[in-house]
Design an enzyme around this catalytic site. Structure first.
Site, PDB file in Angstrom:
ATOM      1  N   THR A 123      -5.258  -3.964   1.659  1.00 30.91           N
ATOM      2  CA  THR A 123      -4.752  -3.949   3.021  1.00 30.91           C
ATOM      3  C   THR A 123      -5.704  -4.629   3.987  1.00 30.91           C
ATOM      4  O   THR A 123      -6.929  -4.622   3.775  1.00 30.91           O
ATOM      5  CB  THR A 123      -4.554  -2.479   3.461  1.00 30.91           C
ATOM      6  OG1 THR A 123      -4.336  -2.441   4.874  1.00 30.91           O
ATOM      7  CG2 THR A 123      -5.781  -1.638   3.188  1.00 30.91           C
ATOM      8  N   TYR A 149      -7.844   5.869   4.980  1.00 26.19           N
ATOM      9  CA  TYR A 149      -6.918   5.039   4.205  1.00 26.19           C
ATOM     10  C   TYR A 149      -7.585   3.715   3.821  1.00 26.19           C
ATOM     11  O   TYR A 149      -7.635   3.345   2.643  1.00 26.19           O
ATOM     12  CB  TYR A 149      -5.637   4.776   5.021  1.00 26.19           C
ATOM     13  CG  TYR A 149      -4.806   3.649   4.463  1.00 26.19           C
ATOM     14  CD1 TYR A 149      -4.171   3.781   3.233  1.00 26.19           C
ATOM     15  CD2 TYR A 149      -4.666   2.445   5.158  1.00 26.19           C
ATOM     16  CE1 TYR A 149      -3.425   2.742   2.709  1.00 26.19           C
ATOM     17  CE2 TYR A 149      -3.922   1.407   4.644  1.00 26.19           C
ATOM     18  CZ  TYR A 149      -3.303   1.554   3.416  1.00 26.19           C
ATOM     19  OH  TYR A 149      -2.571   0.519   2.898  1.00 26.19           O
TER      20      TYR A 149
END
Ligand code: UDP
Length: 346
Positions: A123, A149
């Site tokens: 990501t 995350y």
């Protein structure tokens, strides 16, 4: 042999939003796939009926080992994971458990079964989003995730690098920017009703599923004050995965066949521009007026601008995006959302 169309690819999280579009892209190109998904957020119906499907967790080493052996897989694409940033702040250990420990167990099973290629969903949240200003983010930019995350994804990237250095396993780390849209033929899309993502929510607002649209901050140092993001159509992202699978490292002098690539288009749109486009599509497709917008405070942790530098992916892969057009991204997202709504009403 690796990359022979005869060897099925194991897809973890293949019942989820991005994983299911990759399943479709691989099937459309004639590849065979096998899916494992614990259905914690994925949907069984997102996986075509002819695909061998196993309900289970990537942390279940004996299940993964059995699947890899039975199907003779040589490549694994790992999409399964937890992805909601605010939830990762509230329940960090769940994120380290699912994303880091789960990936470690999966990688153990891969090493035990001589997997040659491992494609990992990473990501743009691994970057320090505040660092670049409005400049596109290159792969060698500073890595400083702002939340658990992003850290869980970066920890898995580190595991992969170390494992590749010590084994025959080769990795492709794909750092996704803002993924949106849906399969043009309507075969899959974003199912999650309580999604947090801008385009999904804006389509829900246009369809009356949400009463209005909150705009999280209009005082950013961007042209119109709202945040800018690089929105990539999920089917173009899926094609990038296919290109990675077919990449054989030819001419690759630096990284021994391993890849770390940004996935985006290299240009961005502001929240206001996206909402304007959703209004336009809603007018043309649904005949409805503009959604109600509510200006609100900034959302914690949002960077002003996040745009992918794309020279590496374009130079490395044979990848030609087909949907680099916000109108198409929003139209496919709206068509999917409308279909979901119609199915629920029926
Ligand atoms: N956003 C917004 N309203 C919403 C959802 C998102 O204004 O209901 C903004 C958010 O603050 C960010 C951009 O839209 O600036 C993209 O957010 P999203 O959650 O889609 O992706 P992120 O970039 O956070 O991964």
């Amino acid at each position: 042999m690796m990359n022979s169309p005869q060897t099925p690819v194991l897809i973890t999280g293949g019942a989820g939003y991005i994983g299911s579009h990759v399943v479709l892209a691989l099937l459309d190109s004639g590849r065979e796939v096998v899916v494992v998904d614990d259905l914690s957020t994925g949907r069984r119906e997102a996986v075509p009926g002819q695909v061998p499907f196993y309900q289970g967790n990537v942390g279940n080493g004996s299940l993964i080992g059995r699947i890899l052996t039975e199907h003779g897989c040589r490549a694994v694409m790992h999409f399964a994971g937890s992805i909601i940033v605010p939830e990762s702040v509230e329940r960090p250990l769940d994120y380290y458990q699912n994303n880091v420990v789960g990936s470690a167990r999966l990688l153990r099973a891969c090493l035990d079964n001589d997997i040659e290629k491992f494609v990992f969903s990473s990501t743009a949240a691994v970057y320090d989003g505040t660092a670049g200003g409005e400049a596109p983010m290159a792969e060698d930019a500073e890595l400083a995730p702002a939340n658990p995350y992003g850290r869980s994804k970066l920890m898995t990237e580190w595991m992969l690098r170390d494992i590749a250095a010590a084994s025959n396993l080769r990795y492709a780390i794909l750092r996704y920017f803002n993924v949106a849209g849906a399969d043009q033929a309507g075969r899959s899309g974003q199912y999650t009703k309580a999604a947090t993502h801008l385009i999904k929510r804006a389509c829900q607002a246009a369809l009356g599923v949400l009463p209005h649209m909150d705009v999280f901050g209009d005082d950013y140092p961007t042209p119109d004050g709202t945040c800018v993001r690089d929105y990539i159509h999920v089917s173009d992202l899926a094609q990038a995965h296919l290109a990675v699978l077919n990449y054989n490292g030819n001419g690759d002098r630096n990284n021994n066949g391993n890849l770390t690539l940004n996935c985006g288009y290299g240009h961005g749109f502001s929240v206001t521009q996206v909402l304007d486009m959703v209004d336009r599509v809603a007018r043309d497709m649904l005949g409805t007026g503009p959604m109600q917008r509510r200006m609100g405070p900034r959302r914690a942790g949002d960077a002003a601008s996040l745009i992918a530098a794309t020279s590496r992916i374009r130079a490395t892969l044979n990848w030609q995006p087909q949907y680099d057009d916000l109108l198409v991204v929003v139209t496919t997202a709206m068509a999917w959302e409308k279909n979901l709504m119609d199915v629920m009403k029926a």
